[in-house]
Design a protein around this motif. Structure first.
Motif, PDB file in Angstrom:
ATOM      1  N   PHE A   1      -3.670   8.176  -8.571  1.00 28.75           N
ATOM      2  CA  PHE A   1      -2.642   7.258  -9.066  1.00 28.75           C
ATOM      3  C   PHE A   1      -3.266   5.921  -9.458  1.00 28.75           C
ATOM      4  CE2 PHE A   1       0.560   3.966  -8.057  1.00 28.75           C
ATOM      5  CZ  PHE A   1       1.557   4.336  -8.937  1.00 28.75           C
ATOM      6  N   GLU A   2      -4.139   5.421  -8.584  1.00 27.61           N
ATOM      7  CA  GLU A   2      -4.778   4.126  -8.859  1.00 27.61           C
ATOM      8  C   GLU A   2      -5.705   4.206 -10.067  1.00 27.61           C
ATOM      9  OE1 GLU A   2      -6.588   2.992  -5.172  1.00 27.61           O
ATOM     10  OE2 GLU A   2      -4.690   2.266  -4.348  1.00 27.61           O
TER      11      GLU A   2
ATOM     12  N   ILE B   1      -3.420   9.177  -3.963  1.00 27.53           N
ATOM     13  CA  ILE B   1      -3.349   7.724  -4.155  1.00 27.53           C
ATOM     14  C   ILE B   1      -4.491   7.280  -5.068  1.00 27.53           C
ATOM     15  CG2 ILE B   1      -3.374   5.488  -2.988  1.00 27.53           C
ATOM     16  CD1 ILE B   1      -1.071   6.961  -1.923  1.00 27.53           C
TER      17      ILE B   1
ATOM     18  N   VAL C   1       0.680   2.161  11.537  1.00 33.60           N
ATOM     19  CA  VAL C   1       0.681   2.191  10.066  1.00 33.60           C
ATOM     20  C   VAL C   1      -0.697   1.753   9.584  1.00 33.60           C
ATOM     21  CG1 VAL C   1       3.093   1.909   9.415  1.00 33.60           C
ATOM     22  CG2 VAL C   1       1.798  -0.070  10.145  1.00 33.60           C
ATOM     23  N   PHE C   2      -1.051   2.126   8.382  1.00 30.53           N
ATOM     24  CA  PHE C   2      -2.338   1.774   7.773  1.00 30.53           C
ATOM     25  C   PHE C   2      -3.529   2.349   8.536  1.00 30.53           C
ATOM     26  CE2 PHE C   2       0.328  -2.230   7.295  1.00 30.53           C
ATOM     27  CZ  PHE C   2       0.917  -1.789   6.139  1.00 30.53           C
TER      28      PHE C   2
ATOM     29  N   GLU D   1      -3.550   4.070 -13.132  1.00 27.19           N
ATOM     30  CA  GLU D   1      -3.038   2.707 -13.339  1.00 27.19           C
ATOM     31  C   GLU D   1      -4.137   1.782 -13.867  1.00 27.19           C
ATOM     32  OE1 GLU D   1       0.123   0.935 -11.199  1.00 27.19           O
ATOM     33  OE2 GLU D   1       0.830   2.366 -12.672  1.00 27.19           O
ATOM     34  N   ALA D   2      -5.371   2.029 -13.439  1.00 21.66           N
ATOM     35  CA  ALA D   2      -6.486   1.186 -13.868  1.00 21.66           C
ATOM     36  C   ALA D   2      -7.080   1.686 -15.180  1.00 21.66           C
ATOM     37  CB  ALA D   2      -7.555   1.158 -12.784  1.00 21.66           C
ATOM     38  N   LEU D   3      -6.415   2.656 -15.797  1.00 18.66           N
ATOM     39  CA  LEU D   3      -6.846   3.250 -17.072  1.00 18.66           C
ATOM     40  C   LEU D   3      -8.198   3.966 -16.944  1.00 18.66           C
ATOM     41  CD1 LEU D   3      -5.894   0.267 -19.412  1.00 18.66           C
ATOM     42  CD2 LEU D   3      -4.428   2.115 -18.621  1.00 18.66           C
ATOM     43  N   ARG D   4      -8.575   4.353 -15.715  1.00 15.05           N
ATOM     44  CA  ARG D   4      -9.787   5.153 -15.531  1.00 15.05           C
ATOM     45  C   ARG D   4      -9.387   6.633 -15.598  1.00 15.05           C
ATOM     46  NH1 ARG D   4     -11.234   4.897 -10.595  1.00 15.05           N
ATOM     47  NH2 ARG D   4     -10.005   3.205  -9.733  1.00 15.05           N
ATOM     48  N   PHE D   5      -8.995   7.071 -16.775  1.00 16.87           N
ATOM     49  CA  PHE D   5      -8.446   8.425 -16.923  1.00 16.87           C
ATOM     50  C   PHE D   5      -9.478   9.501 -16.589  1.00 16.87           C
ATOM     51  CE2 PHE D   5      -5.631   6.230 -20.200  1.00 16.87           C
ATOM     52  CZ  PHE D   5      -4.631   6.026 -19.267  1.00 16.87           C
TER      53      PHE D   5
ATOM     54  N   GLY E   1      -1.258   2.156   2.878  1.00 11.11           N
ATOM     55  CA  GLY E   1      -1.931   0.909   2.552  1.00 11.11           C
ATOM     56  C   GLY E   1      -3.256   1.095   1.830  1.00 11.11           C
ATOM     57  N   SER E   2      -3.531   2.311   1.384  1.00  5.53           N
ATOM     58  CA  SER E   2      -4.679   2.596   0.518  1.00  5.53           C
ATOM     59  C   SER E   2      -5.998   1.974   0.979  1.00  5.53           C
ATOM     60  CB  SER E   2      -4.368   2.131  -0.913  1.00  5.53           C
ATOM     61  OG  SER E   2      -5.349   2.601  -1.784  1.00  5.53           O
ATOM     62  N   ILE E   3      -6.362   2.186   2.224  1.00  6.17           N
ATOM     63  CA  ILE E   3      -7.638   1.669   2.730  1.00  6.17           C
ATOM     64  C   ILE E   3      -8.717   2.727   2.496  1.00  6.17           C
ATOM     65  CG2 ILE E   3      -8.869   0.791   4.743  1.00  6.17           C
ATOM     66  CD1 ILE E   3      -6.042   0.148   5.901  1.00  6.17           C
TER      67      ILE E   3
ATOM     68  N   LEU F   1       1.839   6.825   0.360  1.00 12.02           N
ATOM     69  CA  LEU F   1       1.842   5.590  -0.415  1.00 12.02           C
ATOM     70  C   LEU F   1       2.553   4.481   0.367  1.00 12.02           C
ATOM     71  CD1 LEU F   1       1.343   4.303  -3.314  1.00 12.02           C
ATOM     72  CD2 LEU F   1       3.720   4.843  -3.729  1.00 12.02           C
ATOM     73  N   MET F   2       3.643   4.859   1.043  1.00  9.05           N
ATOM     74  CA  MET F   2       4.452   3.857   1.743  1.00  9.05           C
ATOM     75  C   MET F   2       3.821   3.411   3.059  1.00  9.05           C
ATOM     76  SD  MET F   2       6.946   3.356  -0.322  1.00  9.05           S
ATOM     77  CE  MET F   2       8.565   2.854   0.209  1.00  9.05           C
TER      78      MET F   2
END
Lengths: 244, 218
Positions: free
Chosen positions: B181-182, B178, B84-85, B185-189, B167-169, B163-164
């Motif tokens: 998505f991030e 991902i 994983v990861f 979420e961080a408002l960096r549209f 681990g978004s490395i 995503l599961m």
């Protein structure tokens, strides 16, 4: 046949009524879930109002709110998003409702033997989960603690990133990661009790702010809920789950 | 603007496309030609990732691929690293997730194959290996191409499973979906928009290619 049709019809009519009958809709950041599960029944008992809460990440809930989701109250995991809602004229003035703490949690008891730095840097901790440092307040706080302790650069190769603090706990509790920088509240869950933890004392408290939305369908109910949050009863619940 | 996630997605899609025929071809032939007990069970198992919510599949894989899981434990014994990861891990997850999307078109093209062709080949003295390369493969090339390209596009956009288990490395498991998505979420549209806009023409081109292949087949 007629009876079956009538039965299905009744069921179909009942379901939405049952699911959407709450007086108050609350958007709740996921890390506060265990406390909220106790606050809601207490509030319902005290006021007779029914509450329905949606638990998701602060970012996701924020996105839903600016897309006109019909929530009354927003309890975020940070201050940034309630402040932004207020600045954009979408909410009433935000207030702090809880202060969270970062802990190092692991299934492996050896990793909690010393302090959290030793746990993170321990060679048997090959992967350490941390929340997204940009979007998740617990991630930001954990990163600041690691920077303050001078281990941020050294630990880079073992870090894996969860989208939210709940995913960090998921990585750690399934054993996929050997340890995780989790929220104190996750220690009190069923899974959390199966492991060990040390408090990350260098991590700044995660200040969680809430606000009543301007578009609240039930502003009086929302105000009563906000009032309820400062009662000694809720204070005790917060302490019980590691919040201040 | 960091383009690493897009390149990583392309790398993942490419490797998935390259490796999946090895996994899917035997299974597709088994389902197309096999007469055995439990065939519908096998069919259901292979198709399951298609209908399961990706996050559920992802959580299952996280447990199986973790150091305590069967696959993850074996991997750690063999390589010393964690499944994983890692890129190998998301590739493994992507192969499992894409399996039905490759098996189904392959199986369909195998089932369309005229059995008399194979019989004639056998009578004319072709070995099974020869008849595979001279009859089965040329006849199923369309199906294989459709399967590969579908799998390529599919892993390019894959989100829930990675995503599961990812681990978004950055540079290793942080794929485009991902990163988008991030960014949201961080408002960096702006970043999210740019990355999405880069994905759209690629996916569009892929669909056009699939249409071309399908048109030629029929």
């Amino acid at each position: 046949m007629k009876r079956i049709c009538a039965f299905i019809l009744v069921l179909a009519l009942m379901l939405p009524a049952g699911a959407f009958a709450a007086d108050l809709f609350i958007a709740q950041a996921a890390n506060f879930t265990p406390v909220m599960k106790e606050i809601i029944p207490a509030f319902e008992k005290a006021t007779g109002l029914t509450v329905q809460a949606t638990y998701a990440s602060t970012g996701k809930l924020y996105g839903q709110i600016i897309s006109d989701a019909p929530f009354d109250v927003f309890l975020a995991a940070d201050q940034k998003r309630p402040d932004k809602l207020f600045a954009d004229g979408l909410s009433q003035k935000p207030f702090v409702y809880a202060k969270g703490q970062v802990v190092l949690w692991s299934r492996d008891k050896a990793l909690c033997a010393e302090d959290w730095k030793a746990g993170v840097m321990n060679p048997s901790a090959k992967k350490v989960a941390i929340a997204n440092t940009e979007t998740a307040p617990y991630g930001t706080s954990a990163m600041n603690a690691m920077k303050a302790a001078g281990i941020w650069d050294k630990a880079q190769s073992k870090l894996v990133f969860g989208q939210s603090i709940s995913q960090v706990f998921q990585f750690a509790s399934t054993g996929a990661a050997d340890a995780g920088l989790c929220a104190y509240s996750s220690v009190f869950t069923e899974e959390g009790k199966k492991g060990c933890f040390v408090v990350v004392d260098q991590a700044p408290p995660v200040i969680q702010a809430a606000c009543i939305l301007k578009s609240a369908p039930n502003p009086e109910g929302a105000a009563r809920f906000v009032e309820f949050l400062s009662t000694p009863e809720v204070q005790a619940l917060k302490l019980k789950y590691g919040y201040k | 603007m960091d383009w690493t996630p897009l390149l990583l997605s392309a790398k993942l899609a490419f490797w998935t496309m390259l490796l999946i025929p090895i996994l899917a071809s035997p299974l597709a032939s088994l389902l197309a030609f096999g007469r055995f007990k439990g065939k519908s069970f096998l069919d259901a198992v292979i198709t399951l990732p298609m209908v399961m919510p990706p996050t559920v599949l992802g959580f299952g894989l996280l447990v199986v691929m973790g150091p305590r899981g069967v696959a993850g434990g074996l991997w750690e014994d063999l390589t010393g690293g964690r499944l994983v990861f890692s890129f190998a891990g998301i590739l493994f997850a992507s192969l499992i997730f894409n399996l039905p999307f490759a098996v189904q078109p392959l199986r369909a093209s195998l089932e369309k194959l005229d059995p008399r062709l194979l019989e004639s080949a056998a009578i004319l003295g072709l070995s099974p290996l020869e008849s595979f390369f001279r009859i089965v493969l040329p006849n199923c090339l369309g199906g294989l191409a459709a399967a590969s390209i579908l799998v390529f596009a599919h892993s390019l956009g894959e989100f829930g499973v990675i995503l599961m288990v990812g681990g978004s490395i950055p540079g290793q498991t942080q794929v485009a979906s991902i990163a988008i998505f991030e960014a949201v979420e961080a408002l960096r549209f702006d970043d999210a928009f740019k990355m999405s806009m880069a994905l759209v023409p690629i996916c569009f081109a892929v669909l056009m290619i699939i249409n071309k292949i399908n048109a030629r087949r029929s």
